[in-house]
Design a protein around this motif. Structure first.
Motif, PDB file in Angstrom:
ATOM      1  N   SER A   6      44.314  37.096  43.678  1.00 13.49           N
ATOM      2  CA  SER A   6      43.789  36.219  42.620  1.00 13.49           C
ATOM      3  C   SER A   6      42.324  35.886  42.842  1.00 13.49           C
ATOM      4  O   SER A   6      41.528  35.894  41.897  1.00 13.49           O
ATOM      5  CB  SER A   6      44.608  34.933  42.557  1.00 13.49           C
ATOM      6  OG  SER A   6      45.921  35.214  42.178  1.00 13.49           O
ATOM      7  N   SER A   7      41.963  35.582  44.081  1.00 10.76           N
ATOM      8  CA  SER A   7      40.572  35.243  44.385  1.00 10.76           C
ATOM      9  C   SER A   7      39.638  36.406  44.091  1.00 10.76           C
ATOM     10  O   SER A   7      38.565  36.236  43.491  1.00 10.76           O
ATOM     11  CB  SER A   7      40.430  34.845  45.851  1.00 10.76           C
ATOM     12  OG  SER A   7      41.226  33.732  46.123  1.00 10.76           O
ATOM     13  N   VAL A   8      40.048  37.594  44.501  1.00  7.14           N
ATOM     14  CA  VAL A   8      39.206  38.775  44.279  1.00  7.14           C
ATOM     15  C   VAL A   8      39.101  39.091  42.787  1.00  7.14           C
ATOM     16  O   VAL A   8      38.021  39.428  42.283  1.00  7.14           O
ATOM     17  CB  VAL A   8      39.751  39.981  45.074  1.00  7.14           C
ATOM     18  CG1 VAL A   8      39.074  41.273  44.664  1.00  7.14           C
ATOM     19  CG2 VAL A   8      39.589  39.737  46.569  1.00  7.14           C
ATOM     20  N   TRP A  27      34.804  34.106  29.941  1.00  6.36           N
ATOM     21  CA  TRP A  27      36.119  34.461  29.411  1.00  6.36           C
ATOM     22  C   TRP A  27      36.838  35.470  30.300  1.00  6.36           C
ATOM     23  O   TRP A  27      38.061  35.443  30.404  1.00  6.36           O
ATOM     24  CB  TRP A  27      36.004  35.020  27.991  1.00  6.36           C
ATOM     25  CG  TRP A  27      35.758  33.961  26.975  1.00  6.36           C
ATOM     26  CD1 TRP A  27      34.621  33.778  26.244  1.00  6.36           C
ATOM     27  CD2 TRP A  27      36.643  32.908  26.593  1.00  6.36           C
ATOM     28  NE1 TRP A  27      34.751  32.686  25.438  1.00  6.36           N
ATOM     29  CE2 TRP A  27      35.982  32.127  25.624  1.00  6.36           C
ATOM     30  CE3 TRP A  27      37.924  32.542  26.972  1.00  6.36           C
ATOM     31  CZ2 TRP A  27      36.560  31.013  25.030  1.00  6.36           C
ATOM     32  CZ3 TRP A  27      38.496  31.430  26.383  1.00  6.36           C
ATOM     33  CH2 TRP A  27      37.821  30.690  25.432  1.00  6.36           C
ATOM     34  N   ALA A  28      36.111  36.358  30.943  1.00 11.02           N
ATOM     35  CA  ALA A  28      36.765  37.359  31.809  1.00 11.02           C
ATOM     36  C   ALA A  28      37.421  36.716  33.024  1.00 11.02           C
ATOM     37  O   ALA A  28      38.621  36.939  33.266  1.00 11.02           O
ATOM     38  CB  ALA A  28      35.771  38.441  32.228  1.00 11.02           C
ATOM     39  N   PRO A  29      36.736  35.896  33.830  1.00 11.09           N
ATOM     40  CA  PRO A  29      37.431  35.285  34.959  1.00 11.09           C
ATOM     41  C   PRO A  29      38.479  34.266  34.526  1.00 11.09           C
ATOM     42  O   PRO A  29      39.519  34.117  35.185  1.00 11.09           O
ATOM     43  CB  PRO A  29      36.316  34.617  35.768  1.00 11.09           C
ATOM     44  CG  PRO A  29      35.179  34.470  34.851  1.00 11.09           C
ATOM     45  CD  PRO A  29      35.306  35.587  33.850  1.00 11.09           C
ATOM     46  N   LEU A  30      38.232  33.599  33.402  1.00 15.42           N
ATOM     47  CA  LEU A  30      39.214  32.643  32.900  1.00 15.42           C
ATOM     48  C   LEU A  30      40.514  33.349  32.536  1.00 15.42           C
ATOM     49  O   LEU A  30      41.608  32.918  32.922  1.00 15.42           O
ATOM     50  CB  LEU A  30      38.652  31.902  31.694  1.00 15.42           C
ATOM     51  CG  LEU A  30      39.584  30.888  31.052  1.00 15.42           C
ATOM     52  CD1 LEU A  30      39.718  29.675  31.952  1.00 15.42           C
ATOM     53  CD2 LEU A  30      39.055  30.476  29.696  1.00 15.42           C
ATOM     54  N   THR A  31      40.398  34.458  31.826  1.00 18.89           N
ATOM     55  CA  THR A  31      41.597  35.224  31.462  1.00 18.89           C
ATOM     56  C   THR A  31      42.283  35.785  32.691  1.00 18.89           C
ATOM     57  O   THR A  31      43.506  35.704  32.809  1.00 18.89           O
ATOM     58  CB  THR A  31      41.224  36.371  30.498  1.00 18.89           C
ATOM     59  OG1 THR A  31      40.693  35.812  29.306  1.00 18.89           O
ATOM     60  CG2 THR A  31      42.430  37.227  30.167  1.00 18.89           C
ATOM     61  N   GLY A  33      42.305  34.656  35.702  1.00 18.97           N
ATOM     62  CA  GLY A  33      42.988  33.577  36.409  1.00 18.97           C
ATOM     63  C   GLY A  33      44.216  33.066  35.676  1.00 18.97           C
ATOM     64  O   GLY A  33      45.218  32.706  36.299  1.00 18.97           O
ATOM     65  N   MET A  34      44.156  33.046  34.352  1.00 22.85           N
ATOM     66  CA  MET A  34      45.285  32.535  33.566  1.00 22.85           C
ATOM     67  C   MET A  34      46.469  33.496  33.536  1.00 22.85           C
ATOM     68  O   MET A  34      47.616  33.055  33.490  1.00 22.85           O
ATOM     69  CB  MET A  34      44.839  32.252  32.127  1.00 22.85           C
ATOM     70  CG  MET A  34      43.823  31.153  32.002  1.00 22.85           C
ATOM     71  SD  MET A  34      44.517  29.539  32.267  1.00 22.85           S
ATOM     72  CE  MET A  34      45.492  29.329  30.811  1.00 22.85           C
ATOM     73  N   GLY A 130      39.304  40.861  31.355  1.00 21.61           N
ATOM     74  CA  GLY A 130      39.931  39.968  32.327  1.00 21.61           C
ATOM     75  C   GLY A 130      41.388  40.323  32.564  1.00 21.61           C
ATOM     76  O   GLY A 130      41.862  40.352  33.708  1.00 21.61           O
ATOM     77  N   GLY A 131      42.131  40.609  31.498  1.00 25.49           N
ATOM     78  CA  GLY A 131      43.521  41.035  31.649  1.00 25.49           C
ATOM     79  C   GLY A 131      43.642  42.373  32.345  1.00 25.49           C
ATOM     80  O   GLY A 131      44.543  42.589  33.166  1.00 25.49           O
ATOM     81  N   LEU A 132      42.725  43.271  32.037  1.00 18.21           N
ATOM     82  CA  LEU A 132      42.713  44.582  32.681  1.00 18.21           C
ATOM     83  C   LEU A 132      42.431  44.449  34.182  1.00 18.21           C
ATOM     84  O   LEU A 132      43.068  45.121  34.999  1.00 18.21           O
ATOM     85  CB  LEU A 132      41.674  45.476  32.015  1.00 18.21           C
ATOM     86  CG  LEU A 132      41.695  46.954  32.366  1.00 18.21           C
ATOM     87  CD1 LEU A 132      43.007  47.580  31.928  1.00 18.21           C
ATOM     88  CD2 LEU A 132      40.539  47.653  31.687  1.00 18.21           C
ATOM     89  N   LEU A 133      41.516  43.586  34.546  1.00 18.40           N
ATOM     90  CA  LEU A 133      41.234  43.342  35.966  1.00 18.40           C
ATOM     91  C   LEU A 133      42.464  42.798  36.685  1.00 18.40           C
ATOM     92  O   LEU A 133      42.761  43.195  37.816  1.00 18.40           O
ATOM     93  CB  LEU A 133      40.085  42.348  36.114  1.00 18.40           C
ATOM     94  CG  LEU A 133      38.680  42.879  36.009  1.00 18.40           C
ATOM     95  CD1 LEU A 133      37.685  41.730  36.051  1.00 18.40           C
ATOM     96  CD2 LEU A 133      38.392  43.849  37.134  1.00 18.40           C
ATOM     97  N   ALA A 134      43.167  41.880  36.041  1.00 19.52           N
ATOM     98  CA  ALA A 134      44.359  41.296  36.658  1.00 19.52           C
ATOM     99  C   ALA A 134      45.420  42.363  36.908  1.00 19.52           C
ATOM    100  O   ALA A 134      46.081  42.359  37.955  1.00 19.52           O
ATOM    101  CB  ALA A 134      44.918  40.186  35.776  1.00 19.52           C
TER     102      ALA A 134
END
Length: 167
Positions: A6-8, A27-31, A33-34, A130-134
């Motif tokens: 999650s941190s990365v 919006w990218a880190p927010l998404t 993280g969410m 952001g979702g893709l990164l997650a």
């Protein structure tokens, strides 16, 4: 593992959001993280729900803004209704809540005098990234249960087969 992942992911989302020539890079880190959850299936489900909800919410709100051209006070009232709707359906599904959140943001921007066309496409793109990164985090650093999944699935199928035979 989940805390490290999650941190990365959030840090990578922040770096991506600031590196791209877009406004509202948060919006990218927010998404990320969410939608991040300890296992891939929940993360995938929340990522898809957030992106689809964002598309629908932005689409509906944009259609309302383009056709009705609400003023500042009407946009504020609609934004409050969207916030109420989000809290009303928050427990029923993340996709529906994302629809209301996205519509809320579009109407809220309208109260500040910002043009929706300036920020909405950026929000959709950064939400997708952001979702893709997650989800990508699981490809690079898989969850502890992933390597054992096929063994656990085989055990589950055998147990269900024994149960079905007994019934």
């Amino acid at each position: 593992r989940h805390a490290v992942r999650s941190s990365v992911v959030v840090a990578a989302g922040y770096l991506l959001g600031t590196a791209l020539p877009l406004g509202h890079g948060y919006w990218a880190p927010l998404t990320a993280g969410m939608v991040k959850r300890p296992d891939f299936s929940q993360t995938y489900g929340r990522s898809v729900a957030r992106f689809c909800g964002t598309l629908v919410g932005v689409g509906v709100a944009t259609a309302v803004v383009q056709t009705a051209r609400p003023g500042t006070y009407v946009s504020a009232c609609i934004a409050v209704l969207c916030a109420f709707g989000m809290y009303l359906v928050m427990r029923t599904g993340y996709a529906v809540a994302s629809v209301f959140i996205s519509a809320y943001v579009v109407f809220l921007l309208g109260t500040g005098g910002e043009d929706w066309a300036q920020t909405v496409p950026q929000r959709v793109l950064l939400t997708f990234l952001g979702g893709l990164l997650a989800m990508l985090a699981y490809a690079l650093y898989p969850a502890w249960e992933t390597p054992r999944l096929h063994h656990r699935l085989a055990d589950w199928l055998l147990a269900n087969g024994r149960y079905a035979a007994a019934v």
